[in-house]
Write a protein that holds these residues in place. Sequence first.
Motif, PDB file in Angstrom:
ATOM      1  N   PRO A 189     -16.885  10.099   1.397  1.00 18.47           N
ATOM      2  CA  PRO A 189     -16.125  10.726   0.297  1.00 18.47           C
ATOM      3  C   PRO A 189     -15.328  11.938   0.727  1.00 18.47           C
ATOM      4  O   PRO A 189     -14.184  12.123   0.279  1.00 18.47           O
ATOM      5  CB  PRO A 189     -17.230  11.095  -0.699  1.00 18.47           C
ATOM      6  N   ALA A 190     -15.896  12.793   1.593  1.00 18.41           N
ATOM      7  CA  ALA A 190     -15.171  13.992   2.007  1.00 18.41           C
ATOM      8  C   ALA A 190     -13.905  13.623   2.785  1.00 18.41           C
ATOM      9  O   ALA A 190     -12.862  14.262   2.638  1.00 18.41           O
ATOM     10  CB  ALA A 190     -16.080  14.891   2.848  1.00 18.41           C
ATOM     11  N   ALA A 191     -13.988  12.598   3.634  1.00 16.72           N
ATOM     12  CA  ALA A 191     -12.823  12.176   4.409  1.00 16.72           C
ATOM     13  C   ALA A 191     -11.836  11.404   3.551  1.00 16.72           C
ATOM     14  O   ALA A 191     -10.611  11.551   3.698  1.00 16.72           O
ATOM     15  CB  ALA A 191     -13.258  11.325   5.599  1.00 16.72           C
ATOM     16  N   ASP A 192     -12.365  10.588   2.626  1.00 18.66           N
ATOM     17  CA  ASP A 192     -11.470   9.768   1.811  1.00 18.66           C
ATOM     18  C   ASP A 192     -10.559  10.616   0.941  1.00 18.66           C
ATOM     19  O   ASP A 192      -9.427  10.227   0.627  1.00 18.66           O
ATOM     20  CB  ASP A 192     -12.288   8.812   0.941  1.00 18.66           C
ATOM     21  N   ALA A 193     -11.016  11.793   0.543  1.00 16.90           N
ATOM     22  CA  ALA A 193     -10.170  12.668  -0.258  1.00 16.90           C
ATOM     23  C   ALA A 193      -8.911  13.068   0.501  1.00 16.90           C
ATOM     24  O   ALA A 193      -7.839  13.250  -0.089  1.00 16.90           O
ATOM     25  CB  ALA A 193     -10.958  13.912  -0.664  1.00 16.90           C
ATOM     26  N   PHE A 194      -9.028  13.222   1.811  1.00 19.05           N
ATOM     27  CA  PHE A 194      -7.861  13.537   2.632  1.00 19.05           C
ATOM     28  C   PHE A 194      -7.037  12.283   2.930  1.00 19.05           C
ATOM     29  O   PHE A 194      -5.807  12.311   2.891  1.00 19.05           O
ATOM     30  CB  PHE A 194      -8.305  14.203   3.936  1.00 19.05           C
ATOM     31  N   LEU A 195      -7.717  11.184   3.250  1.00 26.77           N
ATOM     32  CA  LEU A 195      -7.003   9.959   3.599  1.00 26.77           C
ATOM     33  C   LEU A 195      -6.109   9.488   2.457  1.00 26.77           C
ATOM     34  O   LEU A 195      -4.996   9.000   2.690  1.00 26.77           O
ATOM     35  CB  LEU A 195      -8.006   8.864   3.968  1.00 26.77           C
ATOM     36  N   ARG A 196      -6.562   9.662   1.228  1.00 32.81           N
ATOM     37  CA  ARG A 196      -5.785   9.196   0.080  1.00 32.81           C
ATOM     38  C   ARG A 196      -4.547  10.053  -0.157  1.00 32.81           C
ATOM     39  O   ARG A 196      -3.673   9.666  -0.933  1.00 32.81           O
ATOM     40  CB  ARG A 196      -6.663   9.186  -1.168  1.00 32.81           C
ATOM     41  N   GLN A 197      -4.485  11.197   0.473  1.00 35.32           N
ATOM     42  CA  GLN A 197      -3.296  12.043   0.388  1.00 35.32           C
ATOM     43  C   GLN A 197      -2.359  11.852   1.582  1.00 35.32           C
ATOM     44  O   GLN A 197      -1.374  12.574   1.716  1.00 35.32           O
ATOM     45  CB  GLN A 197      -3.711  13.513   0.317  1.00 35.32           C
ATOM     46  N   GLY A 198      -2.656  10.899   2.442  1.00 28.92           N
ATOM     47  CA  GLY A 198      -1.790  10.621   3.578  1.00 28.92           C
ATOM     48  C   GLY A 198      -2.162  11.350   4.846  1.00 28.92           C
ATOM     49  O   GLY A 198      -1.404  11.316   5.825  1.00 28.92           O
TER      50      GLY A 198
ATOM     51  N   PHE B 209       5.930  13.362   4.808  1.00 33.67           N
ATOM     52  CA  PHE B 209       5.929  12.383   3.730  1.00 33.67           C
ATOM     53  C   PHE B 209       4.627  12.465   2.954  1.00 33.67           C
ATOM     54  O   PHE B 209       3.539  12.314   3.523  1.00 33.67           O
ATOM     55  CB  PHE B 209       6.126  10.974   4.275  1.00 33.67           C
ATOM     56  N   ALA B 210       4.748  12.705   1.670  1.00 31.30           N
ATOM     57  CA  ALA B 210       3.581  12.825   0.804  1.00 31.30           C
ATOM     58  C   ALA B 210       3.562  11.660  -0.174  1.00 31.30           C
ATOM     59  O   ALA B 210       4.605  11.124  -0.562  1.00 31.30           O
ATOM     60  CB  ALA B 210       3.618  14.148   0.046  1.00 31.30           C
ATOM     61  N   THR B 211       2.368  11.260  -0.553  1.00 28.43           N
ATOM     62  CA  THR B 211       2.218  10.179  -1.527  1.00 28.43           C
ATOM     63  C   THR B 211       1.785  10.687  -2.888  1.00 28.43           C
ATOM     64  O   THR B 211       1.763   9.939  -3.851  1.00 28.43           O
ATOM     65  CB  THR B 211       1.182   9.161  -1.024  1.00 28.43           C
ATOM     66  N   GLY B 212       1.416  11.942  -2.978  1.00 32.91           N
ATOM     67  CA  GLY B 212       0.984  12.521  -4.243  1.00 32.91           C
ATOM     68  C   GLY B 212       1.404  13.963  -4.326  1.00 32.91           C
ATOM     69  O   GLY B 212       2.346  14.407  -3.658  1.00 32.91           O
ATOM     70  N   ALA B 213       0.678  14.713  -5.145  1.00 32.51           N
ATOM     71  CA  ALA B 213       1.011  16.127  -5.321  1.00 32.51           C
ATOM     72  C   ALA B 213       0.733  16.897  -4.035  1.00 32.51           C
ATOM     73  O   ALA B 213      -0.193  16.580  -3.284  1.00 32.51           O
ATOM     74  CB  ALA B 213       0.194  16.705  -6.475  1.00 32.51           C
ATOM     75  N   THR B 214       1.538  17.918  -3.774  1.00 28.32           N
ATOM     76  CA  THR B 214       1.360  18.769  -2.598  1.00 28.32           C
ATOM     77  C   THR B 214       1.078  20.194  -3.055  1.00 28.32           C
ATOM     78  O   THR B 214       1.591  20.641  -4.084  1.00 28.32           O
ATOM     79  CB  THR B 214       2.616  18.753  -1.713  1.00 28.32           C
TER      80      THR B 214
ATOM     81  N   PRO C  51       2.220  -0.568   9.141  1.00 29.11           N
ATOM     82  CA  PRO C  51       1.978  -1.778   9.933  1.00 29.11           C
ATOM     83  C   PRO C  51       3.223  -2.662  10.009  1.00 29.11           C
ATOM     84  O   PRO C  51       4.182  -2.469   9.249  1.00 29.11           O
ATOM     85  CB  PRO C  51       0.844  -2.468   9.169  1.00 29.11           C
ATOM     86  N   PRO C  52       3.248  -3.635  10.899  1.00 34.97           N
ATOM     87  CA  PRO C  52       4.398  -4.541  10.990  1.00 34.97           C
ATOM     88  C   PRO C  52       4.646  -5.260   9.667  1.00 34.97           C
ATOM     89  O   PRO C  52       3.720  -5.572   8.915  1.00 34.97           O
ATOM     90  CB  PRO C  52       3.992  -5.519  12.101  1.00 34.97           C
ATOM     91  N   GLU C  53       5.910  -5.512   9.391  1.00 33.27           N
ATOM     92  CA  GLU C  53       6.375  -6.199   8.186  1.00 33.27           C
ATOM     93  C   GLU C  53       5.847  -5.518   6.922  1.00 33.27           C
ATOM     94  O   GLU C  53       5.149  -6.099   6.098  1.00 33.27           O
ATOM     95  CB  GLU C  53       5.971  -7.682   8.213  1.00 33.27           C
ATOM     96  N   SER C  54       6.191  -4.237   6.788  1.00 32.45           N
ATOM     97  CA  SER C  54       5.759  -3.476   5.622  1.00 32.45           C
ATOM     98  C   SER C  54       6.851  -2.510   5.199  1.00 32.45           C
ATOM     99  O   SER C  54       7.740  -2.159   5.983  1.00 32.45           O
ATOM    100  CB  SER C  54       4.465  -2.710   5.913  1.00 32.45           C
ATOM    101  N   VAL C  55       6.773  -2.062   3.950  1.00 35.80           N
ATOM    102  CA  VAL C  55       7.663  -1.046   3.404  1.00 35.80           C
ATOM    103  C   VAL C  55       6.790  -0.011   2.720  1.00 35.80           C
ATOM    104  O   VAL C  55       5.803  -0.355   2.056  1.00 35.80           O
ATOM    105  CB  VAL C  55       8.695  -1.647   2.422  1.00 35.80           C
ATOM    106  N   ARG C  56       7.126   1.254   2.894  1.00 31.94           N
ATOM    107  CA  ARG C  56       6.359   2.335   2.300  1.00 31.94           C
ATOM    108  C   ARG C  56       7.311   3.283   1.557  1.00 31.94           C
ATOM    109  O   ARG C  56       8.280   3.781   2.141  1.00 31.94           O
ATOM    110  CB  ARG C  56       5.580   3.120   3.365  1.00 31.94           C
ATOM    111  N   PHE C  57       7.014   3.519   0.277  1.00 29.34           N
ATOM    112  CA  PHE C  57       7.769   4.491  -0.511  1.00 29.34           C
ATOM    113  C   PHE C  57       7.240   5.886  -0.204  1.00 29.34           C
ATOM    114  O   PHE C  57       6.027   6.093  -0.095  1.00 29.34           O
ATOM    115  CB  PHE C  57       7.639   4.185  -1.997  1.00 29.34           C
TER     116      PHE C  57
ATOM    117  N   ARG D 158       0.828  -1.197   0.000  1.00 27.57           N
ATOM    118  CA  ARG D 158       0.000   0.000   0.000  1.00 27.57           C
ATOM    119  C   ARG D 158       0.866   1.252   0.000  1.00 27.57           C
ATOM    120  O   ARG D 158       2.010   1.226   0.428  1.00 27.57           O
ATOM    121  CB  ARG D 158      -0.910   0.031   1.237  1.00 27.57           C
ATOM    122  N   PRO D 159       0.310   2.377  -0.448  1.00 28.53           N
ATOM    123  CA  PRO D 159       1.006   3.654  -0.256  1.00 28.53           C
ATOM    124  C   PRO D 159       0.951   4.063   1.209  1.00 28.53           C
ATOM    125  O   PRO D 159       0.304   3.410   2.036  1.00 28.53           O
ATOM    126  CB  PRO D 159       0.222   4.622  -1.153  1.00 28.53           C
ATOM    127  N   PHE D 160       1.607   5.174   1.510  1.00 29.00           N
ATOM    128  CA  PHE D 160       1.686   5.660   2.894  1.00 29.00           C
ATOM    129  C   PHE D 160       0.387   6.399   3.237  1.00 29.00           C
ATOM    130  O   PHE D 160       0.371   7.605   3.487  1.00 29.00           O
ATOM    131  CB  PHE D 160       2.903   6.572   3.037  1.00 29.00           C
TER     132      PHE D 160
END
Length: 597
Positions: A263-272, A294-299, A408-414, A253-255
Amino acid sequence: MDDLTFLAYRRPALPTGDYSVTVAQDLSSVAPATAVPATRYTATRTFSVASDRFTLPPGTVRSVFPPDGGLGEHSAVLPHAVLSRATLPWERAASPGEGAPPWLALLVFSGDEQPRPATVTVGTLATGGAHIPAPGPERAQHADDPVQVIDVPRALLASILPSAADLARLAHVRRGADDTAVVIASRPPAPGVSSTAHLVSVEGRYGADGFGLGPDAPGALVRLVTLASWRFSCLSAEHTFPYLARSLAHDGRPFTLPDSGEPAADAFLRQGYVAVPHLLRQGGTTASWYRGPFATGATGSDARFGVRTADELLRYHPAAGMLDLSYAAAWQLGRLLTLQHPTVARSVAAWKRRRAMDEGRDDPAGHPLDVPALDTAMPADVADFLAGLAALRGVPYRYLVPDERLLPPESVRFLRLDPQWTAHLLDGATSVGRVTRADADRDRRRPVPVDTAPVTGVLIRSDLVPGYPNLIVDGYATTGDTEPLDPLRRETLSPTVLLCLFRGVLGRLDLRQPPQEQHFGIEPTGAGRFRKTLRTASGGPGAALEPLAFGPSGTVPVGSLAAAMATALGVGPTAVDAAVFARQMIETADRVTFLRY
């Protein structure tokens, strides 16, 4: 260093022992006019060459495999120890004579076999019920010097000790950036139990009939001097480097947090973003959105620099009815971190006073006397402090990972570093002394320079971090690149969390073990037998030997294995020395690659 050269041995220029040097000069007549009686003058000097015998200095054992305290499937591995002094195994000898085998052996004890170390002195080493010859005196040793020993049942020791010929093949020199000595065990650890490897001294213990075990009596024990030891467990493949590294990709998963369904909250969650409790300055409480550096998309762009309070950076989102406090938190954190370092805070305040004085001065061209220029350059301690902040040094973990579910445990995030977050962090750090509007305006006109070049990286949360402390993490821009990105920061944030930042855009991540983690292995085939796939001259896989039977107590018959290697390689038996044996037995360190899409 990925290239290794193996040498069969490296003997010291002078073996350990006592030496004497005698110089003679003859005096005689050289002409009749200078007649003198014939006379010989002599002088003798003695000296000793000493080396470690009963203890090793700290740092002598550079690395071991399996790792100390390691958990993994090591039943097909021959443990080894890397020694920092390349001549150490040959500074003494296991038997008398020229070219005698080395005096060090690595023994593996598994399960209930593991002996309990005890401490004695040189003077009492040969006392007690366990057999060991009394050591010969040496000038550098004293009777009260401590010695660590293990007492091993005679029958067990007889079954696991290598022969003198095997000893010569179980120690070699590894040449890379420097020369090191490597001592290999001839016995893999037993599966399902813990094991202990002991680097023991066998100096002078071998004779024409092999190792001197002493009288064969019921319950007989043999004493060995142990110079180093470490313990590990042979459990399951789930604790090995390849398994742990590859399992990081299972949750790719992304970070960000999972969608909430709103929908209103998911727009923020998808940006980290993460919803966090927010204590307002007026005393009220609310929930606001926060995203760390740390950002996962445009800032977005927020150029409000030179503010006097963090509240000026709060952003309100009417559609969500919530505040975004990300940049406000970064600014406030930067200010607090500067105040936490009084020396830096004083340097920042003094530097800004000099800049204010410089701006307020009249044009020196109208003065009758020379007016010295003010030093308005940023002080070195402030520059170093800000450079560390730009790499997020000193930023608390909760600011980096505000919700445990992001990593989460045993994970890597770019990750990609948000330059706006960093800029506000540095602006807050240099806000000390910014009181009036004039101060703020001055800082806006002369802002702190911020490097906007892209910085990317990874966060790794895994048992890999404590289990493999020498893990090498390389970042590359593209899949086919051979030159890694310039590392900006690598730091263990917690016992199981590793942060790696690189200058540039990360496209490929390689996790690998260092060369010293390369190990020596066999290929068990079942029914008490094993085989070995040889390596060609170019390093690729070669012929696979016919299965060989394990020796007593699960030992590898080094002599028989070397003879089989010689036959397969088409050389004489003596050609398979310690260097050739090591090259054929070594297994390359694992490498796991992640691609960012």
